[in-house]
Write an enzyme that holds these catalytic residues in place. Structure first.
Site, PDB file in Angstrom:
ATOM      1  N   ASP A 103       0.911  -1.167   0.050  1.00  0.00           N
ATOM      2  CA  ASP A 103       0.201   0.011  -0.004  1.00  0.00           C
ATOM      3  C   ASP A 103       0.950   1.292  -0.075  1.00  0.00           C
ATOM      4  O   ASP A 103       0.381   2.080  -0.612  1.00  0.00           O
ATOM      5  CB  ASP A 103      -1.052  -0.002   1.102  1.00  0.00           C
ATOM      6  N   THR A 126       3.717  -8.239  -1.356  1.00  0.00           N
ATOM      7  CA  THR A 126       3.535  -7.930   0.067  1.00  0.00           C
ATOM      8  C   THR A 126       3.259  -9.358   0.731  1.00  0.00           C
ATOM      9  O   THR A 126       2.198  -9.969   0.162  1.00  0.00           O
ATOM     10  CB  THR A 126       2.631  -7.030   0.620  1.00  0.00           C
ATOM     11  N   ASP A 128       1.409  -9.464   3.297  1.00  0.00           N
ATOM     12  CA  ASP A 128       0.261  -9.248   4.369  1.00  0.00           C
ATOM     13  C   ASP A 128      -1.025  -9.783   3.707  1.00  0.00           C
ATOM     14  O   ASP A 128      -1.914 -10.005   4.121  1.00  0.00           O
ATOM     15  CB  ASP A 128       0.106  -7.714   4.553  1.00  0.00           C
ATOM     16  N   ASP A 130      -3.156  -8.066   1.889  1.00  0.00           N
ATOM     17  CA  ASP A 130      -4.095  -6.934   2.377  1.00  0.00           C
ATOM     18  C   ASP A 130      -4.574  -5.888   1.129  1.00  0.00           C
ATOM     19  O   ASP A 130      -5.131  -4.901   1.463  1.00  0.00           O
ATOM     20  CB  ASP A 130      -3.680  -6.065   3.605  1.00  0.00           C
ATOM     21  N   ARG A 172       0.491  -5.808  10.293  1.00  0.00           N
ATOM     22  CA  ARG A 172       0.349  -4.637  11.101  1.00  0.00           C
ATOM     23  C   ARG A 172      -0.931  -4.232  11.085  1.00  0.00           C
ATOM     24  O   ARG A 172      -1.655  -3.788  11.986  1.00  0.00           O
ATOM     25  CB  ARG A 172       1.099  -3.537  10.399  1.00  0.00           C
TER      26      ARG A 172
HETATM   27  O1  F6P Z   1       4.127  -4.880   5.328  1.00  0.00           O
HETATM   28  C1  F6P Z   1       4.785  -6.186   5.597  1.00  0.00           C
HETATM   29  C2  F6P Z   1       5.290  -6.187   6.959  1.00  0.00           C
HETATM   30  O2  F6P Z   1       6.107  -7.442   7.257  1.00  0.00           O
HETATM   31  C3  F6P Z   1       4.152  -6.226   7.949  1.00  0.00           C
HETATM   32  O3  F6P Z   1       3.435  -7.400   8.190  1.00  0.00           O
HETATM   33  C4  F6P Z   1       4.854  -5.665   9.156  1.00  0.00           C
HETATM   34  O4  F6P Z   1       4.114  -5.032   9.969  1.00  0.00           O
HETATM   35  C5  F6P Z   1       5.873  -4.763   8.609  1.00  0.00           C
HETATM   36  O5  F6P Z   1       6.012  -4.869   7.317  1.00  0.00           O
HETATM   37  C6  F6P Z   1       7.433  -4.696   9.229  1.00  0.00           C
HETATM   38  O6  F6P Z   1       7.995  -3.774   8.761  1.00  0.00           O
HETATM   39  P1  F6P Z   1       9.485  -3.395   8.936  1.00  0.00           P
HETATM   40  O7  F6P Z   1      10.371  -4.539   8.388  1.00  0.00           O
HETATM   41  O8  F6P Z   1       9.779  -2.309   8.515  1.00  0.00           O
HETATM   42  O9  F6P Z   1       9.791  -3.627  10.401  1.00  0.00           O
END
Ligand code: F6P
Length: 324
Positions: A103, A126, A128, A130, A172
């Protein structure tokens, strides 16, 4: 269109390399040049460009991560940052972009393509799952299988010790990883942000659940309102002092590893479709797959988070039936 730039942005996901490979090989098939942009939008702003050919994507379809690197870029949120990016693209004769991400990536792409009328196609990369406009995102299948493998191991030790485990998975703003992997591991309870189960409900379920189970696994999405696995662990310990309770946060192992065949095939199909879409004059849309068909969804719509309670009430019910 003569020269397509390709980049990966935001959190990486298994299958991004397969997507890059498909964009590069798809471009070459249609006799287009293709340029790799390093570190997502940072690379656009710093003119971090590399020419790519068929060989530069050899032997990467099976590799996790992204050979183009990725970043979460704050500068691209500013007008000045985007102006630099546009100048660099024009100077390097890159006349279209394929952006692979989630997103945040599409939000940036949407603003940029409106501002400069620049052709951009998005690919859903991604873990997710989502995004609106695709049944599955690239990386989700691998990630839920990683979760299932990890939780199966936790189940072994939980069963030996008669323990209750709270396992936190990523997501998240979305409970998709928790919901599907929770069903896959036979979880006794699944907490996702969309269902608003709450700690009180969970305590009630543990209290009234079957007493003859040696182990219990509770899968919690990191974005759940309960505030993460450690919070849930504290609440359960306070209410059930005689239960042997442990917490396990799976973390970034969910983002790595060799992509599943399903993710490789999805990435390959969507990558070539992105090139063809640019050639057909499409822009500001994400390419996805719904019911086996290629579908194009405007960025502004794709980034509206799927509400898992709307799309999956039957799945939530299934999880509850199976956890008895
Ligand atoms: O969007 C992918 C994701 O893995 C989410 O599930 C998670 O909240 C976030 O990225 C973690 O991001 P980072 O690697 O920047 O901590």
């Amino acid at each position: 269109i003569q020269n397509i730039g390709v980049l990966t942005s935001g959190g990486d996901s298994p299958g991004m390399n397969a997507a890059i490979r498909a964009v590069v090989r798809g471009s070459l098939y249609y006799k287009l040049k293709v340029t790799g942009v390093l570190r997502g939008y940072d690379g656009l702003i710093n003119a971090d460009f590399i020419p790519m050919d068929g060989k530069s994507v050899a032997n990467i379809i099976q590799r996790g991560g992204t050979i183009l690197k990725t970043a979460r870029c704050d500068d691209f949120r500013s007008k000045e940052g985007r102006a630099k990016a546009y100048k660099n693209l024009v100077e390097s004769n890159i006349d279209a972009l394929v952006v692979i991400g989630g997103d945040g990536t599409f939000t940036g792409a949407d603003v940029f393509s409106q501002e400069y009328d620049f052709p951009i196609i998005g690919l859903p990369g991604t873990i997710d799952n989502d995004l609106e406009g695709t049944d599955l995102t690239i990386g989700y299948d691998t990630a839920i299988n990683t979760v299932v493998n990890a939780v199966d191991k936790i189940r072994d030790t939980a069963e030996s010790h008669d323990r209750l485990f709270i396992v936190e998975v990523m997501g998240r703003d979305s409970g998709m990883i928790a919901l599907r992997s929770g069903i896959g591991v036979g979880a006794e309870a699944i907490l996702i942000p969309e269902a608003k189960t709450g700690i009180e409900d969970l305590i009630h379920r543990v209290e009234h659940g079957r007493k003859d189970k040696a182990s219990k696994i509770i899968v919690v999405a990191e974005g759940d309102e309960a505030g993460g696995a450690y919070n849930v662990g504290e609440a359960l310990k306070a209410n059930f002092p005689h239960h042997d309770i442990r917490v396990s946060v799976l973390g970034h192992i969910q983002r790595g590893g060799s992509p599943s065949c399903a993710d490789r095939v999805l990435a390959s199909r969507l990558g070539v479709a992105a090139v063809e879409a640019l050639l057909e004059g499409k822009s500001k849309v994400m390419v996805g797959q719904i019911n086996k068909e290629i579908v194009f969804t405007p960025f502004s719509k794709a980034i509206k988070h799927i509400d898992a309670t709307q799309v999956t009430p039957a799945w939530l019910k299934l999880a509850e039936i199976l956890s008895l």
